[in-house]
Design a protein around this motif. Structure first.
Motif, PDB file in Angstrom:
ATOM      1  N   VAL A 112       0.819  -1.209   0.000  1.00  0.00           N
ATOM      2  CA  VAL A 112       0.000   0.000   0.000  1.00  0.00           C
ATOM      3  C   VAL A 112       0.856   1.264   0.000  1.00  0.00           C
ATOM      4  N   LEU A 113       0.222   2.367  -0.386  1.00  0.00           N
ATOM      5  CA  LEU A 113       0.787   3.706  -0.260  1.00  0.00           C
ATOM      6  C   LEU A 113       0.028   4.426   0.836  1.00  0.00           C
ATOM      7  N   PHE A 114       0.756   5.197   1.643  1.00  0.00           N
ATOM      8  CA  PHE A 114       0.103   5.959   2.710  1.00  0.00           C
ATOM      9  C   PHE A 114       0.781   7.308   2.830  1.00  0.00           C
ATOM     10  N   GLY A 115       0.146   8.239   3.532  1.00  0.00           N
ATOM     11  CA  GLY A 115       0.672   9.583   3.704  1.00  0.00           C
ATOM     12  C   GLY A 115       1.946   9.607   4.528  1.00  0.00           C
ATOM     13  N   LYS A 116       2.756  10.629   4.290  1.00  0.00           N
ATOM     14  CA  LYS A 116       4.049  10.760   4.960  1.00  0.00           C
ATOM     15  C   LYS A 116       3.911  10.777   6.480  1.00  0.00           C
ATOM     16  N   TRP A 117       2.881  11.412   6.988  1.00  0.00           N
ATOM     17  CA  TRP A 117       2.711  11.553   8.443  1.00  0.00           C
ATOM     18  C   TRP A 117       1.595  10.660   8.980  1.00  0.00           C
ATOM     19  N   SER A 118       1.204   9.644   8.230  1.00  0.00           N
ATOM     20  CA  SER A 118       0.113   8.759   8.645  1.00  0.00           C
ATOM     21  C   SER A 118       0.559   7.764   9.703  1.00  0.00           C
ATOM     22  N   GLY A 119      -0.359   7.407  10.549  1.00  0.00           N
ATOM     23  CA  GLY A 119      -0.142   6.324  11.492  1.00  0.00           C
ATOM     24  C   GLY A 119       0.666   6.686  12.727  1.00  0.00           C
ATOM     25  N   THR A 120       0.724   5.726  13.614  1.00  0.00           N
ATOM     26  CA  THR A 120       1.484   5.832  14.852  1.00  0.00           C
ATOM     27  C   THR A 120       2.582   4.780  14.820  1.00  0.00           C
ATOM     28  N   GLU A 121       3.831   5.217  15.025  1.00  0.00           N
ATOM     29  CA  GLU A 121       4.950   4.285  15.007  1.00  0.00           C
ATOM     30  C   GLU A 121       5.017   3.516  16.322  1.00  0.00           C
ATOM     31  N   VAL A 122       5.136   2.189  16.219  1.00  0.00           N
ATOM     32  CA  VAL A 122       5.244   1.327  17.384  1.00  0.00           C
ATOM     33  C   VAL A 122       6.330   0.285  17.132  1.00  0.00           C
ATOM     34  N   LYS A 123       6.800  -0.327  18.190  1.00  0.00           N
ATOM     35  CA  LYS A 123       7.775  -1.419  18.075  1.00  0.00           C
ATOM     36  C   LYS A 123       7.124  -2.645  18.683  1.00  0.00           C
ATOM     37  N   ILE A 124       6.909  -3.674  17.864  1.00  0.00           N
ATOM     38  CA  ILE A 124       6.293  -4.923  18.317  1.00  0.00           C
ATOM     39  C   ILE A 124       7.256  -6.053  17.992  1.00  0.00           C
ATOM     40  N   ASP A 181       9.902  -2.324  13.827  1.00  0.00           N
ATOM     41  CA  ASP A 181       9.280  -1.009  13.738  1.00  0.00           C
ATOM     42  C   ASP A 181       8.104  -1.101  12.784  1.00  0.00           C
ATOM     43  N   LEU A 182       6.908  -0.828  13.299  1.00  0.00           N
ATOM     44  CA  LEU A 182       5.678  -0.933  12.521  1.00  0.00           C
ATOM     45  C   LEU A 182       4.862   0.333  12.667  1.00  0.00           C
ATOM     46  N   LEU A 183       3.842   0.481  11.833  1.00  0.00           N
ATOM     47  CA  LEU A 183       2.893   1.581  11.908  1.00  0.00           C
ATOM     48  C   LEU A 183       1.506   1.015  12.141  1.00  0.00           C
ATOM     49  N   ILE A 184       0.738   1.679  12.977  1.00  0.00           N
ATOM     50  CA  ILE A 184      -0.670   1.343  13.140  1.00  0.00           C
ATOM     51  C   ILE A 184      -1.451   2.549  12.650  1.00  0.00           C
ATOM     52  N   MET A 185      -2.349   2.311  11.702  1.00  0.00           N
ATOM     53  CA  MET A 185      -3.135   3.414  11.140  1.00  0.00           C
ATOM     54  C   MET A 185      -4.527   2.937  10.782  1.00  0.00           C
ATOM     55  N   LYS A 186      -5.410   3.892  10.602  1.00  0.00           N
ATOM     56  CA  LYS A 186      -6.761   3.567  10.173  1.00  0.00           C
ATOM     57  C   LYS A 186      -6.746   3.258   8.678  1.00  0.00           C
ATOM     58  N   GLU A 187      -7.698   2.464   8.250  1.00  0.00           N
ATOM     59  CA  GLU A 187      -7.776   2.112   6.826  1.00  0.00           C
ATOM     60  C   GLU A 187      -7.913   3.369   5.970  1.00  0.00           C
ATOM     61  N   ALA A 188      -8.565   4.389   6.476  1.00  0.00           N
ATOM     62  CA  ALA A 188      -8.767   5.623   5.716  1.00  0.00           C
ATOM     63  C   ALA A 188      -7.455   6.361   5.441  1.00  0.00           C
ATOM     64  N   ASP A 189      -6.401   6.114   6.239  1.00  0.00           N
ATOM     65  CA  ASP A 189      -5.101   6.749   6.024  1.00  0.00           C
ATOM     66  C   ASP A 189      -4.344   6.126   4.861  1.00  0.00           C
ATOM     67  N   VAL A 190      -4.764   4.957   4.413  1.00  0.00           N
ATOM     68  CA  VAL A 190      -4.116   4.294   3.280  1.00  0.00           C
ATOM     69  C   VAL A 190      -4.696   4.891   2.009  1.00  0.00           C
ATOM     70  N   MET A 191      -3.792   5.346   1.105  1.00  0.00           N
ATOM     71  CA  MET A 191      -4.233   5.998  -0.129  1.00  0.00           C
ATOM     72  C   MET A 191      -4.596   5.008  -1.222  1.00  0.00           C
ATOM     73  N   GLY A 192      -3.968   3.834  -1.222  1.00  0.00           N
ATOM     74  CA  GLY A 192      -4.287   2.866  -2.248  1.00  0.00           C
ATOM     75  C   GLY A 192      -3.421   1.633  -2.143  1.00  0.00           C
ATOM     76  N   VAL A 193      -3.810   0.614  -2.917  1.00  0.00           N
ATOM     77  CA  VAL A 193      -3.092  -0.653  -2.953  1.00  0.00           C
ATOM     78  C   VAL A 193      -2.266  -0.694  -4.237  1.00  0.00           C
ATOM     79  N   ILE A 194      -0.996  -1.118  -4.117  1.00  0.00           N
ATOM     80  CA  ILE A 194      -0.118  -1.256  -5.276  1.00  0.00           C
ATOM     81  C   ILE A 194      -0.318  -2.675  -5.818  1.00  0.00           C
ATOM     82  N   GLU A 195      -0.794  -2.763  -7.063  1.00  0.00           N
ATOM     83  CA  GLU A 195      -1.039  -4.067  -7.664  1.00  0.00           C
ATOM     84  C   GLU A 195       0.080  -4.395  -8.637  1.00  0.00           C
ATOM     85  N   ALA A 196       0.494  -5.656  -8.647  1.00  0.00           N
ATOM     86  CA  ALA A 196       1.604  -6.078  -9.521  1.00  0.00           C
ATOM     87  C   ALA A 196       1.158  -6.200 -10.957  1.00  0.00           C
TER      88      ALA A 196
END
Length: 96
Positions: free
Chosen positions: A65-77, A81-96
């Motif tokens: 997926v593509l998402f905004g530069k400042w989208s999501g909350t950075e967490v360490k699980i 290093d991962l991001l947790i964000m709402k589905e609405a913050d995702v701009m689109g899916v990259i298809e092969a």
């Protein structure tokens, strides 16, 4: 991973960007921008609509997926290093 996001949230792992420019110049880590592409690791069950019914997400684990530069909350699980964000913050899916 033993983490399940709630509602309409997704867990995203950033995809590393290129370390060289098109001209062959190597970019040091301190000058790199964080990538705005990632892979969905986990998705929540969905959000509740106004009628109270569960609305499933369009995203699924494994989607790139593509998402905004400042989208999501950075967490360490589990050391990652991962991001947790709402589905609405995702701009689109990259298809092969």
């Amino acid at each position: 991973m033993k983490f399940r996001p709630l509602h309409d949230r997704v867990v995203v792992k950033r995809v590393d960007s290129e370390e060289k420019t098109a001209g062959g110049i190597i970019i040091p880590d301190t000058a790199k921008e964080k990538p705005m592409q990632g892979q969905i690791i986990a998705v929540g069950p969905g959000a509740r609509g106004e009628d109270g019914k569960l609305v499933a997400l369009d995203l699924k684990a494994g989607d790139k997926v593509l998402f905004g530069k400042w989208s999501g909350t950075e967490v360490k699980i589990e050391g990652e290093d991962l991001l947790i964000m709402k589905e609405a913050d995702v701009m689109g899916v990259i298809e092969a």
